[in-house]
Design a protein around this motif. Structure first.
Motif, PDB file in Angstrom:
ATOM      1  N   MET A  77      23.118  42.805  55.399  1.00  0.00           N
ATOM      2  CA  MET A  77      23.511  42.198  54.150  1.00  0.00           C
ATOM      3  C   MET A  77      24.817  41.424  54.316  1.00  0.00           C
ATOM      4  O   MET A  77      25.028  40.442  53.629  1.00  0.00           O
ATOM      5  N   SER A  78      25.698  41.862  55.194  1.00  0.00           N
ATOM      6  CA  SER A  78      26.996  41.206  55.350  1.00  0.00           C
ATOM      7  C   SER A  78      26.868  39.798  55.927  1.00  0.00           C
ATOM      8  O   SER A  78      27.810  39.025  55.865  1.00  0.00           O
ATOM      9  N   GLU A  79      25.698  39.446  56.461  1.00  0.00           N
ATOM     10  CA  GLU A  79      25.529  38.096  56.980  1.00  0.00           C
ATOM     11  C   GLU A  79      25.453  37.054  55.864  1.00  0.00           C
ATOM     12  O   GLU A  79      25.588  35.864  56.103  1.00  0.00           O
ATOM     13  N   TYR A  80      25.262  37.506  54.627  1.00  0.00           N
ATOM     14  CA  TYR A  80      25.195  36.588  53.499  1.00  0.00           C
ATOM     15  C   TYR A  80      26.569  36.207  52.956  1.00  0.00           C
ATOM     16  O   TYR A  80      26.697  35.259  52.205  1.00  0.00           O
ATOM     17  N   LEU A 119      34.716  42.911  42.083  1.00  0.00           N
ATOM     18  CA  LEU A 119      33.878  43.148  40.910  1.00  0.00           C
ATOM     19  C   LEU A 119      34.518  44.173  39.977  1.00  0.00           C
ATOM     20  O   LEU A 119      34.592  43.960  38.761  1.00  0.00           O
ATOM     21  N   ILE A 120      35.004  45.260  40.532  1.00  0.00           N
ATOM     22  CA  ILE A 120      35.668  46.290  39.721  1.00  0.00           C
ATOM     23  C   ILE A 120      36.931  45.721  39.076  1.00  0.00           C
ATOM     24  O   ILE A 120      37.202  45.957  37.897  1.00  0.00           O
ATOM     25  N   GLY A 121      37.700  44.951  39.839  1.00  0.00           N
ATOM     26  CA  GLY A 121      38.900  44.313  39.288  1.00  0.00           C
ATOM     27  C   GLY A 121      38.565  43.369  38.153  1.00  0.00           C
ATOM     28  O   GLY A 121      39.274  43.319  37.141  1.00  0.00           O
ATOM     29  N   GLY A 122      37.492  42.605  38.303  1.00  0.00           N
ATOM     30  CA  GLY A 122      37.068  41.687  37.244  1.00  0.00           C
ATOM     31  C   GLY A 122      36.656  42.419  35.979  1.00  0.00           C
ATOM     32  O   GLY A 122      36.982  41.993  34.867  1.00  0.00           O
ATOM     33  N   ILE A 123      35.946  43.527  36.138  1.00  0.00           N
ATOM     34  CA  ILE A 123      35.522  44.317  34.979  1.00  0.00           C
ATOM     35  C   ILE A 123      36.730  44.916  34.268  1.00  0.00           C
ATOM     36  O   ILE A 123      36.826  44.869  33.035  1.00  0.00           O
ATOM     37  N   ILE A 124      37.671  45.439  35.034  1.00  0.00           N
ATOM     38  CA  ILE A 124      38.893  46.004  34.442  1.00  0.00           C
ATOM     39  C   ILE A 124      39.674  44.919  33.702  1.00  0.00           C
ATOM     40  O   ILE A 124      40.183  45.140  32.598  1.00  0.00           O
ATOM     41  N   ARG A 125      39.742  43.737  34.284  1.00  0.00           N
ATOM     42  CA  ARG A 125      40.466  42.627  33.646  1.00  0.00           C
ATOM     43  C   ARG A 125      39.826  42.243  32.312  1.00  0.00           C
ATOM     44  O   ARG A 125      40.523  42.005  31.329  1.00  0.00           O
ATOM     45  N   ILE A 126      38.507  42.203  32.259  1.00  0.00           N
ATOM     46  CA  ILE A 126      37.820  41.870  31.008  1.00  0.00           C
ATOM     47  C   ILE A 126      38.045  42.952  29.957  1.00  0.00           C
ATOM     48  O   ILE A 126      38.258  42.656  28.775  1.00  0.00           O
ATOM     49  N   GLY A 164      34.499  36.668  56.848  1.00  0.00           N
ATOM     50  CA  GLY A 164      35.487  37.715  56.679  1.00  0.00           C
ATOM     51  C   GLY A 164      35.404  38.503  55.386  1.00  0.00           C
ATOM     52  O   GLY A 164      36.186  39.417  55.188  1.00  0.00           O
ATOM     53  N   ILE A 165      34.478  38.193  54.491  1.00  0.00           N
ATOM     54  CA  ILE A 165      34.365  38.941  53.235  1.00  0.00           C
ATOM     55  C   ILE A 165      33.374  40.085  53.454  1.00  0.00           C
ATOM     56  O   ILE A 165      32.230  39.862  53.824  1.00  0.00           O
ATOM     57  N   THR A 166      33.843  41.284  53.217  1.00  0.00           N
ATOM     58  CA  THR A 166      32.997  42.462  53.396  1.00  0.00           C
ATOM     59  C   THR A 166      32.442  42.919  52.053  1.00  0.00           C
ATOM     60  O   THR A 166      32.889  42.469  50.997  1.00  0.00           O
ATOM     61  N   GLU A 167      31.490  43.832  52.116  1.00  0.00           N
ATOM     62  CA  GLU A 167      30.914  44.367  50.881  1.00  0.00           C
ATOM     63  C   GLU A 167      31.968  45.127  50.074  1.00  0.00           C
ATOM     64  O   GLU A 167      31.956  45.082  48.847  1.00  0.00           O
ATOM     65  N   GLU A 168      32.861  45.817  50.764  1.00  0.00           N
ATOM     66  CA  GLU A 168      33.921  46.556  50.079  1.00  0.00           C
ATOM     67  C   GLU A 168      34.855  45.608  49.315  1.00  0.00           C
ATOM     68  O   GLU A 168      35.279  45.909  48.203  1.00  0.00           O
TER      69      GLU A 168
END
Length: 163
Positions: free
Chosen positions: A1-4, A18-25, A8-12
């Motif tokens: 999946m990390s090939e997508y 994503l969690i940061g974005g949800i908290i910000r909203i 240098g961007i990992t799943e973590e």
């Protein structure tokens, strides 16, 4: 999946974003509720912005523009209400701290060098908290005036619609 993911961007990292974005909203929703509940205490004829329009603050990207509108219109609404109620308050309440908040938010969303973005983000955080506190203080002032004089315009409007 990390090939997508691009270089240098990992799943973590993606999960953290994503969690940061949800908290910000969620934080923006609480902020919008403060603006909404403050505007509900203002007489309809003194409102320069409808209370329901405060929820636009939680819409990502649109809120970059909407912050400026809320700062201007909320300040005008409070100014009108304080004048009508003959409450002593500074001219254009919340305007100065609100503009600092709106400008730092705008600038922190422009792609700039990282050290500038970090500085702007910290400034934005300080101004955001300051602006939120100023709105809450003015909301408390209106509530105290309503409690003292017994005139709750929001409740009167609600009764009109129920009858």
């Amino acid at each position: 999946m990390s090939e997508y993911f691009p270089g240098g961007i990992t799943e973590e990292m993606l999960q953290f974003a994503l969690i940061g974005g949800i908290i910000r909203i969620i934080i923006w929703l609480f902020f919008a509720y403060t603006v909404y509940s403050t505007l509900k205490l203002v007489k309809k004829e003194n409102q320069c912005i409808l209370p329901k329009q405060a929820w636009f603050l939680a819409i990502p990207f649109f809120n970059i523009y909407w912050n400026f509108e809320v700062v201007r219109r909320l300040g005008d609404s409070l100014n009108n209400e304080f004048y009508d109620r003959q409450i002593e308050a500074e001219e254009n309440p919340t305007q100065k701290s609100g503009l600092l908040f709106a400008w730092t938010f705008l600038l922190s969303n422009i792609p700039l060098p990282m050290f500038i973005l970090v500085t702007l983000a910290l400034l934005h955080l300080v101004y955001f908290i300051t602006y939120w506190i100023r709105i809450a203080q003015h909301k408390s002032l209106l509530k105290l005036h309503i409690a003292h004089y017994g005139v709750d315009y929001a409740a009167q409007e609600k009764e009109k619609y129920e009858n």
